[in-house]
Scaffold this motif. Structure first.
Motif, mmCIF file in Angstrom:
data_model
loop_
_atom_site.group_PDB
_atom_site.id
_atom_site.type_symbol
_atom_site.label_atom_id
_atom_site.label_comp_id
_atom_site.label_asym_id
_atom_site.label_seq_id
_atom_site.Cartn_x
_atom_site.Cartn_y
_atom_site.Cartn_z
ATOM 1 N N GLU A 49 0.777 -1.315 -0.028
ATOM 2 C CA GLU A 49 -0.069 -0.017 -0.071
ATOM 3 C C GLU A 49 0.885 1.365 -0.063
ATOM 4 O O GLU A 49 0.705 1.985 -0.634
ATOM 5 C CB GLU A 49 -1.020 0.164 1.258
ATOM 6 N N CYS A 52 1.995 1.750 -3.555
ATOM 7 C CA CYS A 52 1.022 2.327 -4.150
ATOM 8 C C CYS A 52 0.642 3.695 -4.076
ATOM 9 O O CYS A 52 0.038 4.554 -5.020
ATOM 10 C CB CYS A 52 -0.511 1.606 -3.913
ATOM 11 N N GLY A 53 1.041 4.343 -2.927
ATOM 12 C CA GLY A 53 0.875 5.743 -2.433
ATOM 13 C C GLY A 53 -0.526 5.730 -1.597
ATOM 14 O O GLY A 53 -0.919 7.032 -1.265
ATOM 15 N N LEU A 54 -1.173 4.647 -1.133
ATOM 16 C CA LEU A 54 -2.299 4.789 -0.422
ATOM 17 C C LEU A 54 -1.943 4.973 1.079
ATOM 18 O O LEU A 54 -2.790 5.329 1.728
ATOM 19 C CB LEU A 54 -3.059 3.340 -0.649
ATOM 20 N N ASP A 73 0.810 11.069 -6.275
ATOM 21 C CA ASP A 73 -0.248 10.866 -6.185
ATOM 22 C C ASP A 73 -0.625 9.107 -6.788
ATOM 23 O O ASP A 73 0.087 8.681 -7.431
ATOM 24 C CB ASP A 73 -1.679 11.270 -7.026
ATOM 25 N N PRO A 74 -1.595 8.181 -5.848
ATOM 26 C CA PRO A 74 -1.632 6.873 -6.327
ATOM 27 C C PRO A 74 -1.940 6.698 -8.041
ATOM 28 O O PRO A 74 -1.399 5.942 -8.751
ATOM 29 C CB PRO A 74 -2.513 6.143 -5.773
#
Lengths: 217, 265
Positions: A49, A52-54, A73-74
């Motif tokens: 995560e 992914c950028g989350l 950003d994701p």
């Protein structure tokens, strides 16, 4: 395989509270099928995560495909992500899920149709295109999630325990699908699992989660 | 007494208490229906003042429900998905109109529009006190709190993973919300809108204090029941009450059909 790693995570601190992981380093070569092997609950999903950028990266650096990802950003990371349960969009048909990434990117209808055709053929989804997630089996859901992530041809594909919820027969069939996806697409794959035999069957590179933790310290 | 017999007594006790309340509700409805006749209802509904009240109620409640949704969908999403400084306080604040005595809501609205800001609003935007927009505002204040609570419960029940995946597929936060989460929440939106409408329809205290009970102007259905009762016209009051019962049951069925059984309905 080029010299520059697809994933270059250096001295990173990620997660929070009980899932906090200090000083992690991970390098995944471009073009490889890497399997990250670790026990359940050790923080593998937190790591994916963060890639992914989350989730935020608290310290350290992250480069993907040679580019700094910290402020991205994701949506702009060029990563296809398949979570453990597939996380299909409950209100959409398989067809809508497969072209979702292309519609967001405003690709033409012709491009969408062509990619849909390729994915449906590659992942044996042609007969399922008008079904919704609740009408699919576990293996079918994973194939759709995989197709949805591959649609925009991302350079990096992250798979979070994609085979863990499947029965033995479906798991073996899905392993064949993953091997085909790897050979047909030019994506680098990072596949996370706790099953040693899965890692042996699929990967060109096995990374143990313990080594990721100790590499940073 | 063996455990099997004790188990039966326990289940019997549960059934008796639940059955008592169910009978009370059915009794209320049956008594209302039995006390009047179709002819008397028709006669009451032919009154011009009552017809005006019916139209005003349905228009104002629809507006209050729509305004409630415009606020409740983003507020419910915010409270459900994000933890920030003051989020618990904000969550509790949205419950205040639910627990506040209705007359106090009306009085507070009246005082708000006596302040400098309220006076400016009435002078430059629109008049509220004892006017039609005030009816909608009084209904909105309470109805919106119920809608926010329903939407929060709805978003709590929606898995955030698909929305996260949508962001990795190229969506902004807003695109992920509108394309993935909101379509999944449509049952909750209908339930919240229905509940807001039903609450607005039953609103009496705040409207009486803030908008008055002027016939052919700010008279809504509960005001009609109050006015007809005050002049001893029980049949007309009952006819209007039955109309409100019918509307409330329709809303309840609508919300149940769209699957918000776990919420406030």
């Amino acid at each position: 395989m080029s010299g520059r790693p697809m994933i270059d995570l250096l001295d990173a601190t990620l997660g929070a509270g009980s899932t906090r992981l200090p000083r992690i380093s991970l390098q995944v070569p471009t073009g490889s099928y890497a399997v990250l092997l670790g026990s359940t609950g050790c923080g593998k999903t937190t790591l994916l995560e963060t890639l992914c950028g989350l989730r935020p990266l608290h310290a350290g650096s992250l480069e993907i495909n040679g580019q700094d990802m910290q402020a991205r950003d994701p949506a702009d990371r060029g990563i296809g992500y398949v979570p453990q349960d597939g996380a299909l969009f409950p209100t959409m048909t398989v067809r809508q899920q497969l072209v979702f990434a292309l519609r967001i990117r405003r690709r033409t209808i012709a491009e969408q149709e062509q990619r849909l055709e390729e994915l449906a053929s590659q992942l044996a989804l042609r007969s399922l295109l008008d079904r919704r997630p609740h009408e699919l089996s576990g293996g079918e859901r994973q194939r759709v999630a995989l197709g949805r992530a591959l649609a925009s041809k991302p350079p990096l594909l992250l798979l979070d325990e994609p085979l863990s919820s499947l029965d033995d027969e479906t798991r073996e069939a899905m392993q064949v699908v993953l091997a085909e996806v790897y050979s047909l697409n030019s994506s680098t794959i990072l596949h996370v699992t706790h099953r040693e035999e899965e890692a042996q069957a699929l990967s060109s590179l096995i990374i143990r989660f313990d080594s990721v933790l100790s590499a940073g310290s | 007494m063996n455990s099997r017999v004790r188990g039966r007594w326990f289940l019997g006790g549960l059934g008796f208490l639940a059955g008592f309340y169910a009978l009370l509700i059915v009794g209320l409805l049956v008594a209302d229906v039995g006390f009047t006749s179709w002819g008397e209802c028709r006669a009451a509904l032919q009154s011009e003042a009552i017809r005006h009240s019916i139209v005003l109620s349905f228009v104002s409640c629809t507006l209050a429900a729509l305004l409630s949704l415009i606020v409740a969908v983003p507020a419910g999403y915010l409270l459900s998905r994000f933890r920030f400084r003051g989020s618990r306080l904000l969550d509790s604040l949205f419950d205040i109109p639910i627990v506040l005595p209705p007359l106090v809501v009306g009085l507070s609205l009246l005082i708000l529009f006596q302040t400098a800001v309220g006076q400016w609003f009435e002078g430059h935007v629109m008049e509220m006190t004892y006017e039609l927009p005030g009816v909608v505002l009084a209904q909105f204040v309470v109805a919106c709190a119920f809608a926010v609570r329903t939407m929060r419960l709805c978003f709590d029940g929606i898995d955030p993973r698909p929305e996260q995946v949508a962001r990795t597929l190229g969506c902004t936060r807003a695109q992920a919300f509108f394309r993935v989460t909101l379509p999944e929440a449509r049952g909750g939106v209908i339930a919240a809108g229905s509940l807001a409408f039903a609450r607005a329809l039953g609103e009496f205290g705040p409207i009486l204090v803030f908008s008055g009970a002027t016939r052919m102007k700010t008279e809504v259905l509960p005001t009609t029941v109050f006015l007809e009762l005050s002049i001893g016209n029980l049949q007309a009051a009952l006819a209007v009450s039955l109309l409100m019962v019918l509307a409330a049951i329709s809303v309840l069925i609508l919300a149940r059909v769209f699957g918000m059984r776990g919420g406030l309905l």
